[in-house]
Design an enzyme around this catalytic site. Structure first.
Site, mmCIF file in Angstrom:
data_model
loop_
_atom_site.group_PDB
_atom_site.id
_atom_site.type_symbol
_atom_site.label_atom_id
_atom_site.label_comp_id
_atom_site.label_asym_id
_atom_site.label_seq_id
_atom_site.Cartn_x
_atom_site.Cartn_y
_atom_site.Cartn_z
ATOM 1 N N HIS A 222 0.827 -1.202 0.000
ATOM 2 C CA HIS A 222 0.000 0.000 0.000
ATOM 3 C C HIS A 222 0.875 1.272 0.000
ATOM 4 O O HIS A 222 0.583 2.245 -0.699
ATOM 5 C CB HIS A 222 -0.898 -0.037 1.238
ATOM 6 C CG HIS A 222 -1.817 1.124 1.368
ATOM 7 N ND1 HIS A 222 -2.806 1.385 0.461
ATOM 8 C CD2 HIS A 222 -1.899 2.116 2.300
ATOM 9 C CE1 HIS A 222 -3.455 2.479 0.835
ATOM 10 N NE2 HIS A 222 -2.918 2.946 1.938
ATOM 11 N N GLN B 45 3.840 1.548 -1.236
ATOM 12 C CA GLN B 45 4.413 1.674 -2.575
ATOM 13 C C GLN B 45 3.406 2.323 -3.518
ATOM 14 O O GLN B 45 3.759 3.113 -4.383
ATOM 15 C CB GLN B 45 4.763 0.293 -3.138
ATOM 16 C CG GLN B 45 5.672 -0.532 -2.267
ATOM 17 C CD GLN B 45 7.107 -0.210 -2.526
ATOM 18 O OE1 GLN B 45 7.508 -0.153 -3.677
ATOM 19 N NE2 GLN B 45 7.871 0.018 -1.492
ATOM 20 N N HIS C 215 1.131 4.440 -2.639
ATOM 21 C CA HIS C 215 1.139 5.871 -2.319
ATOM 22 C C HIS C 215 2.295 6.573 -3.023
ATOM 23 O O HIS C 215 2.134 7.645 -3.594
ATOM 24 C CB HIS C 215 1.291 6.074 -0.809
ATOM 25 C CG HIS C 215 -0.015 6.172 -0.092
ATOM 26 N ND1 HIS C 215 -0.830 7.265 -0.229
ATOM 27 C CD2 HIS C 215 -0.640 5.333 0.753
ATOM 28 C CE1 HIS C 215 -1.910 7.083 0.516
ATOM 29 N NE2 HIS C 215 -1.823 5.912 1.106
#
Lengths: 99, 135
Positions: free
Chosen positions: B99, B101, B103
Site C-alpha cells: 500500500h 508503494q 502511495h
C-alpha cells in the site's frame, strides 16, 4: 457519544490508526465511536459523524470538506503527519476530543 | 505467498530514518513514514495545482518545491528497502508495504503532472493578459 470518522485515500492506513485510537479510548475510559473510510465513501457516514479527521495524504481537501461539513455542525481537521507516521492513537484521539 | 513475518530485527540507519527516541526505525515505522511522506508530497502538489488555477504561480512553485522535499525523503526510504534486498536480506512484503508503494507511485506521478499543470496555467494567464482568448 462522539462519533469520529477518519478519512483517507483508500481507508487503509487510517484503519490502522483507528485500532490504535480505539485501544487508547478504552484505556482513557471514554465512550467514542471511531471508524475509517475512503474519501469516495464518506457520504455513507456524513449523517453520522461529529468529527472528521483527514489523513495527511488528502490534506488538500481540507478547505472543501470544511466548506461542506462545518455548516452542518461537524468539525474537520487534518491529522498531524508526525502523529500519523508513528501511529500515535492516544494523541490523535485526545486532540480530536479537544476540538 | 510467503507468510509475513515480524521483522523487528531489521533496522535501518538512514539519516532520515530515526524514530522519535533517536534509535533506528524498524520496517513497520519505515512503512508508515513512506506513506506519510508520499501522502504529504501528493497533498502539496494538489494544493500547488489549486494555487496555479487561482493565478498564484509563485505560491504554486513554492508548494511544488515543498512536495519535492517530501518526495525525496520517501524515495530515500524506498531506495534503502531495495538496497537492503539487493544486499541479500530476505524480505517479505506486507500488505501495508504494498500500500505504501502505491502511495509513492501515485505521488510521483502527481508530482510530474503538477509541474505541467503549473506551466499550463501560467501560459494561459500570459495569453489572457495579452488579450488573447481561449475558446
Amino acid at each position: 457519544m462522539k462519533k469520529i470518522t477518519l478519512v483517507c485515500a483508500a481507508g487503509m492506513s487510517t484503519s490502522l490508526l483507528v485500532s490504535k485510537m480505539k485501544a487508547a479510548a478504552q484505556k482513557m475510559n471514554v465512550e467514542v465511536e471511531i471508524r475509517a473510510t475512503a474519501e469516495s465513501n464518506f457520504a455513507e457516514f456524513e449523517n453520522n459523524t461529529d468529527i472528521i479527521l483527514l489523513g495527511p495524504q488528502i490534506g488538500y481537501t481540507l478547505k472543501r470538506m470544511k466548506e461542506k461539513y462545518e455548516p452542518r455542525g461537524m468539525k474537520v481537521a487534518v491529522i498531524n503527519s508526525l502523529d500519523y507516521g508513528v501511529m500515535n492513537g492516544a494523541k490523535v484521539l485526545k486532540e480530536a476530543l479537544e476540538m | 505467498m510467503k507468510p509475513v513475518q515480524q521483522e523487528s530485527y531489521r533496522v535501518f540507519w538512514h539519516s532520515n530514518c530515526f524514530s522519535k527516541n533517536g534509535g533506528p526505525m524498524n520496517i513497520e515505522q519505515l512503512t508508515m513514514k513512506l506513506i506519510v511522506e508520499s501522502g504529504t508530497a501528493k497533498s502539496k502538489d494538489m494544493e500547488a495545482i489549486e494555487s496555479a488555477r487561482n493565478g498564484d504561480i509563485q505560491e504554486a512553485q513554492r508548494l511544488h518545491a515543498e512536495s519535492d522535499k517530501s518526495l525525496t525523503a520517501a524515495h530515500e526510504i524506498q531506495t534503502d528497502l531495495i538496497q537492503e534486498e539487493a544486499d541479500g536480506a530476505e524480505s517479505a512484503a506486507s500488505m501495508i508495504l504494498v500500500h505504501a508503494q502505491d502511495h509513492l507511485m501515485s505521488a510521483m506521478l502527481v508530482h510530474d503532472f503538477a509541474q505541467e499543470f503549473i506551466n499550463l496555467y501560467e501560459r494561459v494567464e500570459r495569453i489572457e493578459k495579452q488579450g488573447g482568448k481561449l475558446i
